[in-house]
Design an enzyme around this catalytic site. Structure first.
Site, PDB file in Angstrom:
ATOM      1  N   LYS A  72      84.072  46.474  42.998  1.00 52.25           N
ATOM      2  CA  LYS A  72      83.826  45.963  44.356  1.00 52.25           C
ATOM      3  C   LYS A  72      85.107  45.382  44.945  1.00 52.25           C
ATOM      4  CE  LYS A  72      80.485  42.917  46.732  1.00 52.25           C
ATOM      5  NZ  LYS A  72      79.350  41.986  46.529  1.00 52.25           N
ATOM      6  N   SER A 131      75.105  43.129  49.024  1.00 51.30           N
ATOM      7  CA  SER A 131      76.369  43.506  49.630  1.00 51.30           C
ATOM      8  C   SER A 131      77.176  44.503  48.789  1.00 51.30           C
ATOM      9  CB  SER A 131      77.223  42.254  49.877  1.00 51.30           C
ATOM     10  OG  SER A 131      77.567  41.655  48.641  1.00 51.30           O
ATOM     11  N   SER A 136      73.085  40.433  45.628  1.00 54.06           N
ATOM     12  CA  SER A 136      73.974  41.539  46.008  1.00 54.06           C
ATOM     13  C   SER A 136      74.248  42.584  44.945  1.00 54.06           C
ATOM     14  CB  SER A 136      75.311  40.995  46.495  1.00 54.06           C
ATOM     15  OG  SER A 136      75.186  40.649  47.841  1.00 54.06           O
TER      16      SER A 136
END
Ligand code: GLN
Length: 484
Positions: free
Chosen positions: A79, A154, A178
């Site tokens: 990420k 997310s 997330s």
């Protein structure tokens, strides 16, 4: 089956036997990326040349007869809020569009020590604020099961990459769901470890008392392998806890006879789609068949998790994001009249609307006169929520619930209604407030879209969660279905 669709533990065996090389595997994943990335958009930055170099180095070491770590040569996506030395780390924000960290996050050092191959950095909601990946400052990521739908957020890019065959494993971060939410929406396994189990050093902070790094994987075994790499104490993170890290694979026995599982009724009532509820009830039957004792329980303060989270997380974010001012790094607005004007313009132009909303909410909740009424009260509610979990987990080994109230929604469906967007996290937020570990594993499909089941455990009880998740996966055979 193509290499890019296989699990890491299968690939690991093929690599060890010399049936494939790490370079071949890496090329296979990049070929897949070339095929599908245009419509999925899981990545912000790809690091093809370095990835191939790393893969070749692993092959060379293997040929030289070196003893290699278990995940050597396995391609991994990370990420874009995890700092990677020399590789752009943007948090999907315009304000960090050009930021190249001078250091690696601890988890990156661990991935390098494990000789894993870093493919690139994945898309996300800006600064990890969001549930759909639509808040990315660059472009939204699409769900591989239906590209009109969101992958969840997310960490949507990491989840979509693993589901679409664009990475074998991935890392995300989970502040209020997330990792688990996108794992559920994309039909993969995602785990948020206990707060303090994985170092946050080098994770760009959103809400520091809630943030935690964790893995995305195609099955529970891969998830355990990844935890083996990233878990452990780190003196560079003051909230990291010294503990004896077990070998998480040893929990994958399939044996859960006598395990006590509670299903909190607050997670199965209003707001949860009936089709999701049905799938969770089916999962409960699988556990009963396996010899677990499952019964209904209660987490009475569940209704207050969402409001408490949306005071605490923005409060911490408003403080954490004060550092982006255009002075030391990142975006800087030009044509400013003076330094204050420069701060203002930089932040107005650099941050997206959701990030601004959170900064305003958080600043409000922390301001004189409101601090006690909002922020302090939210902290007290947090304690009550934590006590609910403490009490329930004294009686039960694990708690079982849906990961999300529904399946992946259409892009654009909730962007204009922040409250609707926040509501998709109702099943995941409380776990972060309590600091406990939780996993999301695929539990079925509704109209071709994956549904996730969440298992929550005691602090540092990742092993027991994996034990149950693995038994469920083996018995139901639901994992590892990937879209074509
Ligand atoms: N969707 C939640 C939020 O927007 C959770 C995000 C996260 O876990 N990073 O804050």
């Amino acid at each position: 089956m193509q290499l890019y669709h296989m699990t890491a533990h299968r690939l690991q065996q093929m690599l060890a036997k010399g049936e494939i090389s790490a370079e071949e595997l890496c090329r296979s994943v990049f070929q897949r990326i070339d095929e599908v990335e245009e419509k999925i958009r899981a990545y912000i930055t790809l690091d093809r040349e370095n990835a191939l170099q790393q893969a070749k180095a692993v092959d060379k070491a293997r040929r030289a007869g070196e003893q290699l770590p278990p995940l050597a040569g396995i391609p991994v996506a990370v990420k874009d809020n995890i700092c990677t030395k020399g590789l752009r780390t943007t948090c999907a924000s315009k304000i960090l569009y050009n930021y190249v960290p001078p250091y690696d996050a601890t988890v990156m050092e661990l991935l390098h020590d494990a000789q894993m191959v870093l493919l690139g950095k994945t898309n996300m909601d800006e600064f990890a604020m969001g549930s759909s990946c639509e808040n990315s400052g660059f472009y939204p990521t699409c769900n591989p099961w239906d590209t009109d739908r969101v992958p969840g957020g997310s960490s949507g890019g990491s989840a979509a990459a693993v589901a679409a065959g664009e990475a074998v494993l991935a890392l995300g971060s989970d502040t209020g769901g997330s990792i688990r939410l996108p794992a559920a929406y994309c039909g993969v396994v995602g785990m948020k470890p206990t707060y303090g189990a994985v170092s946050r050093y080098g994770l760009v902070a959103y809400a520091s008392s809630l943030d935690q790094i964790g893995p995305f994987a195609r099955d529970v075994t891969d998830c355990a392998l990844m935890l083996n790499v990233i878990c452990g104490h780190d003196p560079r993170d003051s909230t990291s806890v010294p503990y004896d890290k077990p070998d998480y694979r040893t929990f994958l026995t399939g044996e859960i006879k006598g395990m006590k599982i509670g299903v909190p009724r607050e997670y199965m009532g209003e707001g949860i789609d009936s089709a999701v509820r049905e799938i969770i009830n089916k999962a409960v039957r699988v556990f009963t068949d396996l010899g677990a004792e499952v019964e209904e329980t209660s987490l009475p303060h569940s209704d207050y998790a969402l409001p408490a989270y949306y005071l605490i997380a923005p409060a911490e974010a408003s403080s954490n994001l004060a550092r982006y001012d255009g002075v030391r790094y990142g975006y800087r607005a030009d044509k400013s009249e003076d330094v204050v004007d420069m701060f203002k313009k930089t932040r107005s132009e650099g941050f997206g609307p959701e990030v601004k909303r959170r900064i305003m909410l958080g600043t409000y909740a922390l301001s004189a006169g409101y601090y006690d009424a909002y922020y302090n009260k939210a902290l007290k509610v947090r304690t009550l929520i934590k006590r609910d979990f403490d009490r329930a987990l004294e009686k039960y080994d694990l708690l079982l619930a849906p990961t999300a109230p529904g399946t992946a929604f259409k892009r654009g469906e909730k962007v204009d209604d922040p409250l609707q967007m926040y509501m998709v996290d109702i099943c995941t937020l409380a776990v972060n407030l309590a600091g406990i570990p939780a996993i999301s594993v695929p539990a079925g499909n509704v109209s071709g879209l994956p549904v996730g089941m969440q298992l929550m455990g005691k602090p540092f009880g990742e092993g027991e969660i994996l034990r149950a998740a693995y038994a469920f996966e083996q018995c139901s055979g639901i994992c590892c279905q990937l879209p074509d």
